[in-house]
Design an enzyme around this catalytic site. Sequence first.
Site, mmCIF file in Angstrom:
data_model
loop_
_atom_site.group_PDB
_atom_site.id
_atom_site.type_symbol
_atom_site.label_atom_id
_atom_site.label_comp_id
_atom_site.label_asym_id
_atom_site.label_seq_id
_atom_site.Cartn_x
_atom_site.Cartn_y
_atom_site.Cartn_z
ATOM 1 N N ASP A 4 27.076 40.001 55.847
ATOM 2 C CA ASP A 4 26.481 38.903 55.079
ATOM 3 C C ASP A 4 25.000 39.160 54.854
ATOM 4 O OD1 ASP A 4 28.885 37.582 55.198
ATOM 5 O OD2 ASP A 4 28.352 36.421 56.988
ATOM 6 N N LYS A 42 42.518 52.708 29.623
ATOM 7 C CA LYS A 42 42.085 53.724 28.668
ATOM 8 C C LYS A 42 43.185 54.768 28.467
ATOM 9 C CE LYS A 42 38.401 54.588 31.136
ATOM 10 N NZ LYS A 42 38.609 53.542 32.147
ATOM 11 N N THR A 43 43.708 55.270 29.571
ATOM 12 C CA THR A 43 44.772 56.263 29.478
ATOM 13 C C THR A 43 45.977 55.667 28.755
ATOM 14 O OG1 THR A 43 43.999 57.095 31.591
ATOM 15 C CG2 THR A 43 46.119 57.883 30.829
ATOM 16 N N PRO A 58 37.169 51.713 35.437
ATOM 17 C CA PRO A 58 38.458 52.270 35.819
ATOM 18 C C PRO A 58 39.566 51.209 35.780
ATOM 19 C CG PRO A 58 36.806 52.713 37.505
ATOM 20 C CD PRO A 58 36.183 51.809 36.510
ATOM 21 N N GLY A 59 40.727 51.630 35.394
ATOM 22 C CA GLY A 59 41.888 50.754 35.463
ATOM 23 C C GLY A 59 41.996 49.749 34.346
ATOM 24 N N THR A 60 41.196 49.893 33.287
ATOM 25 C CA THR A 60 41.253 48.912 32.213
ATOM 26 C C THR A 60 42.245 49.308 31.126
ATOM 27 O OG1 THR A 60 39.286 49.985 31.362
ATOM 28 C CG2 THR A 60 38.981 47.891 32.474
ATOM 29 N N GLY A 101 34.964 52.440 29.448
ATOM 30 C CA GLY A 101 35.264 51.225 30.192
ATOM 31 C C GLY A 101 35.489 51.511 31.654
ATOM 32 N N HIS A 146 31.384 30.184 62.242
ATOM 33 C CA HIS A 146 30.758 31.028 61.230
ATOM 34 C C HIS A 146 31.390 30.768 59.854
ATOM 35 C CE1 HIS A 146 29.018 35.066 59.943
ATOM 36 N NE2 HIS A 146 29.955 34.890 59.029
ATOM 37 N N GLU A 147 32.712 30.789 59.808
ATOM 38 C CA GLU A 147 33.393 30.610 58.520
ATOM 39 C C GLU A 147 33.183 29.201 57.970
ATOM 40 O OE1 GLU A 147 34.373 33.051 56.898
ATOM 41 O OE2 GLU A 147 34.302 34.503 58.539
HETATM 42 P P1 ADP Z 1 42.183 53.792 33.031
HETATM 43 O O1 ADP Z 1 42.638 55.018 32.351
HETATM 44 O O2 ADP Z 1 41.336 52.929 32.171
HETATM 45 O O3 ADP Z 1 41.539 54.030 34.356
HETATM 46 P P2 ADP Z 1 44.962 53.315 33.090
HETATM 47 O O4 ADP Z 1 45.274 53.313 31.645
HETATM 48 O O5 ADP Z 1 45.276 54.538 33.833
HETATM 49 O O6 ADP Z 1 43.463 52.907 33.340
HETATM 50 O O7 ADP Z 1 45.683 52.057 33.744
HETATM 51 C C1 ADP Z 1 46.480 52.185 34.888
HETATM 52 C C2 ADP Z 1 47.645 51.234 34.818
HETATM 53 O O8 ADP Z 1 47.210 49.892 34.847
HETATM 54 C C3 ADP Z 1 48.436 51.356 33.556
HETATM 55 O O9 ADP Z 1 49.416 52.328 33.678
HETATM 56 C C4 ADP Z 1 49.029 49.980 33.386
HETATM 57 O O10 ADP Z 1 50.180 49.840 34.177
HETATM 58 C C5 ADP Z 1 47.962 49.092 33.959
HETATM 59 N N1 ADP Z 1 47.078 48.586 32.905
HETATM 60 C C6 ADP Z 1 45.757 48.831 32.789
HETATM 61 N N2 ADP Z 1 45.240 48.212 31.747
HETATM 62 C C7 ADP Z 1 46.240 47.542 31.141
HETATM 63 C C8 ADP Z 1 46.326 46.704 29.989
HETATM 64 N N3 ADP Z 1 45.247 46.439 29.261
HETATM 65 N N4 ADP Z 1 47.524 46.178 29.677
HETATM 66 C C9 ADP Z 1 48.596 46.451 30.434
HETATM 67 N N5 ADP Z 1 48.587 47.221 31.513
HETATM 68 C C10 ADP Z 1 47.430 47.777 31.887
HETATM 69 ZN ZN ZN Z 2 30.194 35.717 57.138
HETATM 70 MG MG MG Z 3 42.737 56.865 33.282
#
Ligand code: ADP
Ligand code: ZN
Ligand code: MG
Length: 646
Positions: A516, A221-222, A217-219, A215, A439-440
Amino acid sequence: MPVETNNKKRQIKPPKMRQFGGSLLILLTLLFLLNAIVPSFFGPKLPQVPYSDFIAQVQTGKVDRAIVGGDRIEYALKTQTPDGQATEQVFATTPVAIDLDLPKILRDNKVEFAAPLPDQNGWIGTLLSWVAPPLIFIAIWGFFLNRGGGGPAALTVGKSKARIYSEGSTGVKFLDVAGVDEAKAELEEIVDFLKNADKYTKLGAKIPKGVLLVGPPGTGKTLLAKAIAGEAGVPFFSISGSEFIELFVGVGAARVRDLFEQAKQQAPCIVFIDELDALGKSRGGAGGFVGGNDEREQTLNQLLTEMDGFDANTGVIIIAATNRPEVLDPALRRPGRFDRQVVVDRPDKIGREAILKVHARNVKLAEDVNLATIAIRTPGFAGADLANLVNEAALLAARQNREAVIMADFNEAIERVVAGLEKRSRVLNETEKKTVAYHEVGHAIIGALMPGSGKVEKISVVPRGVGALGYTIQMPEEDRFLMIEDEIRGRIAILLGGRSAEETVFGKVSTGASDDIQKATDLAERAVTVYGMSDKLGPIAFEKVQQQFIEGYGNPRRSISPEVAKEIDREVKQIVDNAHHIALSILQENRDLLEETAQDLLQKEILEGAQLRERLNQAKAPDELAQWLRTGKLSEDKPLMQTLLV
Ligand code: ADP
Ligand code: ZN
Ligand code: MG
């Protein structure tokens, strides 16, 4: 977030060599202290007398005995007490230089004298002078070993950097992970394997060895991996793929071996390998240069061997995470290795709300905060972004000395994530400001008329982030997973709306539209070469996706003839040109609205909410818009508005 702070990480017991260095240091210190303390401890503290006084006392016959050393003379006076009891008074003095006359003077005055006994504590000094240098060397060595990765690489050979989290102490539970229900459901099973292994082995079922979390990043997994360990109450070993890759060939492989050895001793347990792609990139080809990366290959081979080498039912489960599954070596995904793949995707609207709830648990929210609305406004945010968002909002509220976090804090926090920090210090001159305002508003008016792009929520001429001098925010009303043809056209027209407004009003353009233009061109090119949306070229993929490239079939772009290349260029240009034409046409049609809104914006700096929506609702669509959206073509009878391009 608090979930992670209470981990009681326990550094794994260091192998003997590391302790060796430490205890040597202590031993050395003790020896030095002993040497310094001993003489002053046992040697009597004598009153000091000037050397001249001592000589005078000798010459007047008062001195009984003396011990004459090179730099210290101790002597006793003759004492005669009335009752015949002799109490000896002892003094010390320091000779000025080597006094060669001293023995003669002493003899003349009948002083009993001798040289001092050899130093009783001398053996320590002698010992030190022999032993200390090598000890110091070894101590320094030990110091570097103790510092682990910080020391010279050669000194850390073969030492696993895996950490162990003692039983259940990852402190993370499935409750802390939200919005990834499907992944959680699949992983529940792993927890059960770990907790009740018998149930499965009794039936002859094999417990899976490897689970691959895939997945962006930041979802989470860890977090999920930790939650599995936390739920099952087993030790959690974690190491990142990049940590295996060392300067020296063979070190990574040694580390893998070491890691698995430790894990097997602690079974049942979880071994978590983060960033598996750093280690498990497809061998051959993907390295990009001949010979590939020896170290990585050896490490990967070792990992494969280890995974095959232990019995499935030892209870060691390996969880790996990657955001680039397509680059992984196919061997890793073979049955018996990482044969289970669990997708951890970006959360949908409901998932986002759940994640926000998890992270808002410890935050004081005001009545007006509606997490569901925030979830709607944050499409594409991953769990980590949402965690960050809640924290940003709380920080903003704290800065304003508020009792609780209000909705406005969340809105500002979202804007920060989307557009960057406000930069009021970036002062624009009048012309620039005017250019930015028109522009905006140009973006906004076209945005109001295009399908599927959401409401225009805010126009601002307050600079933000790295480059934005002004910005327009459009918020989608729902999560979108596809873009329909007409929406792509609309998007390109919106992107060109800023520049078109500059053309319409000032008759000349600024450099402000470069970003743009870049985006608009990219999108048009993708429509032709990737999405197959060009009538002339048809549904042919002119780009090869990365997967195919990596598996080693030549160039990333399909070989095409010069004629086709020319045709692609022409099609891309046609799409952009038509969108540009429509943008100009819309702004022509709404010239008054453009003027009014831009002037208003210049005064207020920010336009938003219902007032802005009301204004933009007045925007009129030109006749040709509907047809262009449907077909991408303009009616032949309407020529390009050359007049505007002077
Ligand atoms: P990944 O390993 O997928 O890059 P992490 O597990 O390191 O992401 O997520 C980083 C932080 O973001 C976690 O410590 C948590 O605080 C928050 N986070 C990410 N996904 C979730 C989730 N599904 N539910 C709750 N918190 C989440
Ligand atoms: Zn613009
Ligand atoms: Mg991670």
